[in-house]
Design a protein around this motif. Structure first.
Motif, PDB file in Angstrom:
ATOM      1  N   THR A 479      50.537  35.614  44.660  1.00  0.00           N
ATOM      2  CA  THR A 479      50.162  35.323  46.044  1.00  0.00           C
ATOM      3  C   THR A 479      48.892  34.474  46.039  1.00  0.00           C
ATOM      4  O   THR A 479      47.910  34.818  45.359  1.00  0.00           O
ATOM      5  CB  THR A 479      49.912  36.619  46.832  1.00  0.00           C
ATOM      6  OG1 THR A 479      51.121  37.393  46.849  1.00  0.00           O
ATOM      7  CG2 THR A 479      49.456  36.304  48.248  1.00  0.00           C
ATOM      8  N   GLU A 504      46.492  36.340  43.433  1.00  0.00           N
ATOM      9  CA  GLU A 504      46.673  37.782  43.241  1.00  0.00           C
ATOM     10  C   GLU A 504      48.030  38.041  42.572  1.00  0.00           C
ATOM     11  O   GLU A 504      49.056  37.512  43.002  1.00  0.00           O
ATOM     12  CB  GLU A 504      46.615  38.517  44.575  1.00  0.00           C
ATOM     13  CG  GLU A 504      46.750  40.035  44.416  1.00  0.00           C
ATOM     14  CD  GLU A 504      46.644  40.768  45.739  1.00  0.00           C
ATOM     15  OE1 GLU A 504      46.697  42.012  45.744  1.00  0.00           O
ATOM     16  OE2 GLU A 504      46.525  40.101  46.797  1.00  0.00           O
ATOM     17  N   ASP A 506      50.745  40.540  42.252  1.00  0.00           N
ATOM     18  CA  ASP A 506      51.225  41.714  42.977  1.00  0.00           C
ATOM     19  C   ASP A 506      52.072  42.658  42.106  1.00  0.00           C
ATOM     20  O   ASP A 506      52.432  43.752  42.547  1.00  0.00           O
ATOM     21  CB  ASP A 506      52.060  41.279  44.180  1.00  0.00           C
ATOM     22  CG  ASP A 506      51.232  40.546  45.208  1.00  0.00           C
ATOM     23  OD1 ASP A 506      50.072  40.939  45.438  1.00  0.00           O
ATOM     24  OD2 ASP A 506      51.727  39.536  45.775  1.00  0.00           O
ATOM     25  N   GLY A 542      48.331  43.629  39.127  1.00  0.00           N
ATOM     26  CA  GLY A 542      47.558  43.999  40.300  1.00  0.00           C
ATOM     27  C   GLY A 542      46.220  43.286  40.439  1.00  0.00           C
ATOM     28  O   GLY A 542      45.475  43.561  41.393  1.00  0.00           O
ATOM     29  N   ARG A 544      43.426  40.428  41.302  1.00  0.00           N
ATOM     30  CA  ARG A 544      43.175  39.318  42.238  1.00  0.00           C
ATOM     31  C   ARG A 544      41.845  38.670  41.864  1.00  0.00           C
ATOM     32  O   ARG A 544      40.813  39.344  41.786  1.00  0.00           O
ATOM     33  CB  ARG A 544      43.124  39.795  43.674  1.00  0.00           C
ATOM     34  CG  ARG A 544      42.794  38.689  44.673  1.00  0.00           C
ATOM     35  CD  ARG A 544      42.777  39.226  46.094  1.00  0.00           C
ATOM     36  NE  ARG A 544      42.321  38.179  47.038  1.00  0.00           N
ATOM     37  CZ  ARG A 544      42.273  38.344  48.362  1.00  0.00           C
ATOM     38  NH1 ARG A 544      42.671  39.506  48.912  1.00  0.00           N
ATOM     39  NH2 ARG A 544      41.859  37.353  49.127  1.00  0.00           N
TER      40      ARG A 544
END
Length: 609
Positions: A479, A504, A506, A542, A544
């Protein structure tokens, strides 16, 4: 002029002496008391082109009670500097007791005036008049040749025409030359020409060079043009420079006979005018300017047959002539710029100016406008040139000049533009001069300025959330929360774009690696970049964080882009493409990086007000 007057005086004063010679010769033949001359008067009675008649009345006193028994014959001759100008004769002249009048006439040969003039000028304006008489009495041997009179005559024809009073030569309201210490001197005269050198002290008081390519001159005596011609010796004076300028004119010596006739017919009076005008060289042609270098008028009168006096005076009050040209400086009311022809290596910039030209007459025909134009973009000289407009319309009209913008200057401008936050000041400076042949006069032209702004990084500065998707499955891999970009390390050869992307991962269990980022940048299909970014980034499951990508553009290619931009009305399409290898869960694939890709429209108005 003084000289001319004196000539007549000398030639005809001889007639007054003839009576004396007569009575002297008669005294030789007869043992009488010698008669004597009581008085004499002379006058011009008829003036023709070739000759003039001088009538003389001589009163003779014979003290004897009877007349002289034998008449006398006499011949008399008048010479000026050994040039015989007049001859007269009488035969069997009676001399009664007491006072008696003898009327004689002589013929003055006007054709001898040029020869005398040469001798007079070459003799430093000095002449000697000699009158001789040959006397004969019937029945006696030939009488003697008597020198009746010898007289020194000096003139100063050029003296009254000299001046030490300073004056200025102006074009419109601009003083260009200070004129001072004007004098004249004779050269060595001959039967064809009588050289006259007019010297003038000149000083350039203008802020531009002044160039006189030569002169045209005219010398008039009683409306007889005795000298006319053109001189080719010129003078060029830098601002503040001073020098003496010699104009080498000449009188056409044979024309002095024609002047002499007018002098006699005008009651022994002459008006002399000497005028010298400047000549300029325009486009290889020599053109006379309505600009006077030297102008003087003088009058002189003679009284050859009575007092013998000569009088020379300056005509008017002796003030300097009006040296203003009558030229009115044009004004530039408005200017405008636009791009003209686009060639492989350069683009024309056309400057159009609205000009108010109130001049008419000679200067209007000679007027041209010289324009030096200089266009800078962000302080970089993008275009410059000098142009000349020869056909300047009278009244209100437009003139157009052209400068050139070499395309190889575009990279330097573009680099300065990027360093300044994609903002440039466009400034066109026009220095215009009205070229009037002899010099140039500055014209007031306002600079044109405008601001050029672009936003080539607009699509890379984005706060929207986007996904990087698998090309195979379409599922999101990363993202992108936002991107920002700046230019760094910018010069005429390269420009570096540093893109910062807030990414990021995800995926809660697998890392994602982005490597081998291939990118391309074009503007109007001109390739500015086709390279691979040096960075590789791995985001843990996970994670970012913000990562950087470095895109390097070849700024030198902006020279090739520029003509496409101008031909397209200063509109360009910027395209960015980027692909990368993405690894996740042990698999790798090539995907499009849309957050580094996109199209931008780049519009400029570089020459706007």
């Amino acid at each position: 002029m003084k000289t001319e007057l004196t000539r007549r005086h000398l030639a005809f004063g001889a007639a007054a002496l003839v009576g004396l010679c007569i009575v002297l010769s008669l005294g030789v033949a007869v043992a009488f008391d010698a008669p004597r001359t009581v008085s004499s008067t002379s006058e011009f009675t008829e003036v023709r082109q070739e000759t003039a008649t001088v009538d003389s009345q001589i009163v003779v006193d014979n003290p004897n009670d009877v007349a002289v028994p034998v008449g006398a014959d006499l011949t008399y001759v008048v010479r000026l500097n050994e040039v015989r100008v007049a001859r007269g004769s009488e035969s069997d002249v009676p001399v009664p007791p007491g006072n008696s009048s003898i009327v004689t006439n002589a013929t003055f040969d006007n054709a001898k005036i040029p020869a005398w003039w040469v001798s007079h000028v070459n003799g430093e304006e000095s002449s000697v008049m000699t009158t001789t008489v040959d006397v004969g009495v019937a029945g006696l041997p030939v009488g003697p040749t008597l020198t009746v009179e010898r007289r020194e005559i000096e003139t100063d024809l050029l003296g009254p025409l000299a001046t030490e009073e300073p004056s200025v030569m102006a074009v419109n309201d601009t003083e260009i030359l200070r004129v001072d210490n004007q004098t004249g001197r004779w050269g060595e005269a001959d039967a064809e020409r009588s050289p006259l050198v007019v010297s003038t002290a000149l000083e350039n008081v203008h802020d531009r060079p002044v160039e006189i390519a030569g002169t045209v001159y005219e010398i008039r005596m009683n409306d007889v043009v005795v000298g006319r011609g053109e001189t080719t010796a010129g003078i060029t004076l830098a601002p503040g420079e001073a020098a003496t300028y010699d104009v080498r004119a000449a009188i056409d010596t044979p024309r002095m006979q024609q002047w002499w006739v007018t002098h006699l017919r005008n009651g022994e009076s002459t008006n002399l005018t000497i005028r010298v005008d400047a000549v300029a060289e325009v486009d290889g042609e020599r053109e006379r300017l309505p600009l006077t270098v030297y102008e003087r008028q003088a009058g002189f009168e003679t009284d050859f047959l009575e007092t013998g006096q000569t009088e020379v005076s300056v005509v008017g009050n002796g003030s300097e002539p009006d040296r203003s040209s009558g030229f009115v400086r044009p004004t530039v009311e408005d200017t405008g710029n636009e791009f003209g022809e686009v060639r492989d290596g350069e683009t024309d910039i056309r400057t159009t100016a609205t000009v108010e030209n109130p001049s008419d007459g000679r200067f209007a025909d000679l007027l041209s406008v010289r324009v030096d134009s200089r266009t800078t973009l962000a302080g970089v000289v993008a275009a410059n040139g000098t142009d000349r407009v020869e056909d300047v319309p009278r009244g209100t009209g437009t003139v157009e000049t052209t400068s050139t913008m070499p395309h190889d200057r575009v990279p330097a401008w573009w680099a300065a533009h990027l360093r300044n936050g994609e903002r440039s000041e466009s400034r066109t400076q026009v220095d215009a001069d009205a070229d009037v042949g002899i010099t140039r006069l500055p014209l007031d032209v306002e600079d044109r300025t405008s601001t050029v702004e672009t936003d080539t990084l607009g699509g890379l500065n984005d706060d929207s959330t986007r996904a990087v998707r698998s090309e195979e499955t379409g599922r999101p891999i990363l993202t992108v929360h936002s991107t920002s970009a700046t230019y760094t390390d910018v010069n005429a050869s390269r420009a570096t774009i540093v893109v910062r992307a807030d990414l990021e991962n995800d995926n809660p269990v697998s890392s994602v690696t982005i490597r081998q980022v291939d990118y391309g940048v074009t503007m109007n299909d001109v390739t500015l970049a086709d390279r691979t970014a040096p960075e590789a980034h791995t985001l843990q499951a996970g994670e970012r964080r913000t990562v950087e990508f470095t895109l390097v553009l070849n700024n030198s290619r902006m020279a090739a882009w520029w003509p496409t931009h101008v031909r397209n009305g200063q509109v360009s399409t910027l395209e960015r493409t980027a692909t990368a290898t993405v690894e996740t869960d042990g698999d790798a694939e090539r995907v499009d990086l849309e957050f580094l890709s996109g199209n931008e429209t780049v519009e400029t108005d570089v020459l706007a007000d």
